[in-house]
Scaffold this active site. Structure first.
Site, PDB file in Angstrom:
ATOM      1  N   LYS A  10       0.815  -1.220   0.000  1.00 17.18           N
ATOM      2  CA  LYS A  10       0.000   0.000   0.000  1.00 17.18           C
ATOM      3  C   LYS A  10       0.855   1.279   0.000  1.00 17.18           C
ATOM      4  O   LYS A  10       2.076   1.224   0.217  1.00 17.18           O
ATOM      5  CB  LYS A  10      -0.928  -0.028   1.225  1.00 17.18           C
ATOM      6  CG  LYS A  10      -1.968  -1.165   1.182  1.00 17.18           C
ATOM      7  CD  LYS A  10      -2.960  -1.029   2.332  1.00 17.18           C
ATOM      8  CE  LYS A  10      -3.985  -2.150   2.321  1.00 17.18           C
ATOM      9  NZ  LYS A  10      -5.028  -1.950   3.383  1.00 17.18           N
ATOM     10  N   TYR A  50     -12.557  -2.077  -3.512  1.00 20.18           N
ATOM     11  CA  TYR A  50     -13.064  -2.106  -2.138  1.00 20.18           C
ATOM     12  C   TYR A  50     -14.590  -1.978  -2.074  1.00 20.18           C
ATOM     13  O   TYR A  50     -15.134  -1.616  -1.024  1.00 20.18           O
ATOM     14  CB  TYR A  50     -12.403  -1.006  -1.311  1.00 20.18           C
ATOM     15  CG  TYR A  50     -10.991  -1.357  -0.864  1.00 20.18           C
ATOM     16  CD1 TYR A  50     -10.756  -2.452  -0.026  1.00 20.18           C
ATOM     17  CD2 TYR A  50      -9.906  -0.595  -1.261  1.00 20.18           C
ATOM     18  CE1 TYR A  50      -9.474  -2.777   0.389  1.00 20.18           C
ATOM     19  CE2 TYR A  50      -8.608  -0.915  -0.843  1.00 20.18           C
ATOM     20  CZ  TYR A  50      -8.407  -2.002  -0.017  1.00 20.18           C
ATOM     21  OH  TYR A  50      -7.137  -2.322   0.403  1.00 20.18           O
ATOM     22  N   PHE A  58     -15.413   4.128   6.949  1.00 11.62           N
ATOM     23  CA  PHE A  58     -14.037   4.448   6.557  1.00 11.62           C
ATOM     24  C   PHE A  58     -13.811   4.317   5.049  1.00 11.62           C
ATOM     25  O   PHE A  58     -12.686   4.466   4.582  1.00 11.62           O
ATOM     26  CB  PHE A  58     -13.035   3.576   7.321  1.00 11.62           C
ATOM     27  CG  PHE A  58     -13.237   2.089   7.162  1.00 11.62           C
ATOM     28  CD1 PHE A  58     -12.763   1.414   6.039  1.00 11.62           C
ATOM     29  CD2 PHE A  58     -13.880   1.352   8.145  1.00 11.62           C
ATOM     30  CE1 PHE A  58     -12.934   0.043   5.895  1.00 11.62           C
ATOM     31  CE2 PHE A  58     -14.061  -0.028   8.010  1.00 11.62           C
ATOM     32  CZ  PHE A  58     -13.587  -0.666   6.876  1.00 11.62           C
ATOM     33  N   ARG A  86      -2.133 -14.395   4.820  1.00  6.50           N
ATOM     34  CA  ARG A  86      -2.853 -13.679   5.883  1.00  6.50           C
ATOM     35  C   ARG A  86      -2.109 -13.807   7.221  1.00  6.50           C
ATOM     36  O   ARG A  86      -2.073 -12.873   8.022  1.00  6.50           O
ATOM     37  CB  ARG A  86      -4.307 -14.147   5.968  1.00  6.50           C
ATOM     38  CG  ARG A  86      -5.085 -13.670   4.742  1.00  6.50           C
ATOM     39  CD  ARG A  86      -6.558 -13.952   4.813  1.00  6.50           C
ATOM     40  NE  ARG A  86      -7.250 -13.135   5.786  1.00  6.50           N
ATOM     41  CZ  ARG A  86      -7.636 -11.875   5.586  1.00  6.50           C
ATOM     42  NH1 ARG A  86      -7.358 -11.269   4.439  1.00  6.50           N
ATOM     43  NH2 ARG A  86      -8.289 -11.209   6.517  1.00  6.50           N
ATOM     44  N   ARG A 103       2.662  -6.492   9.261  1.00  4.81           N
ATOM     45  CA  ARG A 103       2.003  -5.330   9.871  1.00  4.81           C
ATOM     46  C   ARG A 103       2.621  -4.952  11.207  1.00  4.81           C
ATOM     47  O   ARG A 103       2.728  -3.762  11.547  1.00  4.81           O
ATOM     48  CB  ARG A 103       0.503  -5.580   9.976  1.00  4.81           C
ATOM     49  CG  ARG A 103      -0.174  -5.441   8.607  1.00  4.81           C
ATOM     50  CD  ARG A 103      -1.541  -5.998   8.603  1.00  4.81           C
ATOM     51  NE  ARG A 103      -2.291  -5.703   7.377  1.00  4.81           N
ATOM     52  CZ  ARG A 103      -3.361  -6.381   6.989  1.00  4.81           C
ATOM     53  NH1 ARG A 103      -3.808  -7.394   7.721  1.00  4.81           N
ATOM     54  NH2 ARG A 103      -3.985  -6.061   5.880  1.00  4.81           N
ATOM     55  N   ASN A 113      -1.895   0.272   6.786  1.00  4.51           N
ATOM     56  CA  ASN A 113      -1.435  -1.015   7.315  1.00  4.51           C
ATOM     57  C   ASN A 113      -0.587  -1.812   6.331  1.00  4.51           C
ATOM     58  O   ASN A 113      -0.491  -3.033   6.417  1.00  4.51           O
ATOM     59  CB  ASN A 113      -2.614  -1.822   7.877  1.00  4.51           C
ATOM     60  CG  ASN A 113      -3.604  -2.226   6.812  1.00  4.51           C
ATOM     61  OD1 ASN A 113      -3.476  -1.829   5.656  1.00  4.51           O
ATOM     62  ND2 ASN A 113      -4.587  -3.031   7.196  1.00  4.51           N
TER      63      ASN A 113
HETATM   64  P1  CMP Z   1      -7.550  -4.444   3.689  1.00  6.09           P
HETATM   65  O1  CMP Z   1      -7.137  -5.847   3.976  1.00  6.09           O
HETATM   66  O2  CMP Z   1      -6.907  -3.794   2.528  1.00  6.09           O
HETATM   67  O3  CMP Z   1      -9.134  -4.417   3.472  1.00  6.09           O
HETATM   68  C1  CMP Z   1      -9.973  -3.372   3.911  1.00  6.09           C
HETATM   69  C2  CMP Z   1      -9.200  -2.281   4.543  1.00  6.09           C
HETATM   70  O4  CMP Z   1      -9.951  -1.319   5.238  1.00  6.09           O
HETATM   71  C3  CMP Z   1      -8.296  -2.856   5.586  1.00  6.09           C
HETATM   72  O5  CMP Z   1      -7.252  -3.552   4.982  1.00  6.09           O
HETATM   73  C4  CMP Z   1      -7.895  -1.622   6.383  1.00  6.09           C
HETATM   74  O6  CMP Z   1      -6.696  -1.043   5.927  1.00  6.09           O
HETATM   75  C5  CMP Z   1      -9.055  -0.690   6.116  1.00  6.09           C
HETATM   76  N1  CMP Z   1      -9.724  -0.386   7.372  1.00  6.09           N
HETATM   77  C6  CMP Z   1     -10.344  -1.240   8.191  1.00  6.09           C
HETATM   78  N2  CMP Z   1     -10.827  -0.581   9.254  1.00  6.09           N
HETATM   79  C7  CMP Z   1     -10.493   0.721   9.093  1.00  6.09           C
HETATM   80  C8  CMP Z   1     -10.715   1.893   9.832  1.00  6.09           C
HETATM   81  N3  CMP Z   1     -11.374   1.864  10.998  1.00  6.09           N
HETATM   82  N4  CMP Z   1     -10.237   3.054   9.354  1.00  6.09           N
HETATM   83  C9  CMP Z   1      -9.577   3.098   8.162  1.00  6.09           C
HETATM   84  N5  CMP Z   1      -9.343   2.002   7.412  1.00  6.09           N
HETATM   85  C10 CMP Z   1      -9.799   0.836   7.872  1.00  6.09           C
END
Ligand code: CMP
Length: 140
Positions: A10, A50, A58, A86, A103, A113
């Site tokens: 990312k 997404y 979010f 994972r 992470r 993340n």
């Molecule tokens: P990812 O595995 O890419 O899939 C969905 C993403 O949403 C997740 O990783 C996080 O980076 C993001 N995400 C989840 N919860 C939050 C949050 N509370 N605020 C911002 N981003 C979020």
């Protein structure tokens, strides 16, 4: 079984020049990077990727972040690759991620993340197909 999973390094990872360090963790875990490209994700691409999260509070922040800087999209291959990656990534929230996971090592927050990995075989297939054609994936 040998599986393929979809990975994204990312914007928080690319802007801190961590793509090699993260790839080293991936490869050390026995996953093979069989396709990889650095790109700027467009807004429509990020929204589509997404879409499952479109009703979450979010969503806007997530999409804005994903288009804010380059990403590296990847296909990883190996035994049990989806679950293995994972595990290697660690928990979504780095504060809850286990020692030695990507992470825990690199992520800044639940949003920033560092990595994404597919959560199922069905989603791996869909996500890979959004960014790669079959002839860009070189297994051997
Ligand atoms: P990812 O595995 O890419 O899939 C969905 C993403 O949403 C997740 O990783 C996080 O980076 C993001 N995400 C989840 N919860 C939050 C949050 N509370 N605020 C911002 N981003 C979020």
């Amino acid at each position: 079984a040998i599986e393929r999973t979809f990975s994204i390094l990312k914007p928080d990872a690319t802007t801190r020049n961590l793509t090699g360090a993260i790839n080293a963790v991936i490869e050390k875990a026995g996953l093979k990077i069989v396709a990889q490209k650095r790109m700027r994700m467009s807004l429509p691409e990020a929204r589509r990727f997404y879409a499952v999260h479109s009703e979450r509070p979010f969503f806007g922040e997530l999409v804005d972040f994903m288009v804010s800087a380059p990403v590296v999209v990847q296909v990883l291959e190996g035994e049990n690759a989806i679950a293995k990656y994972r595990e290697v990534m660690g928990a979504t929230n780095p504060a809850q991620a286990a020692e030695g996971t990507i992470r825990k090592l690199f992520a800044l927050s639940v949003g920033e993340n560092s990595v994404h990995g597919s959560d199922s075989a069905d989603n791996a297939k869909i996500e890979i197909a959004q960014f790669f054609s079959e002839n860009e994936i070189i297994s051997a």
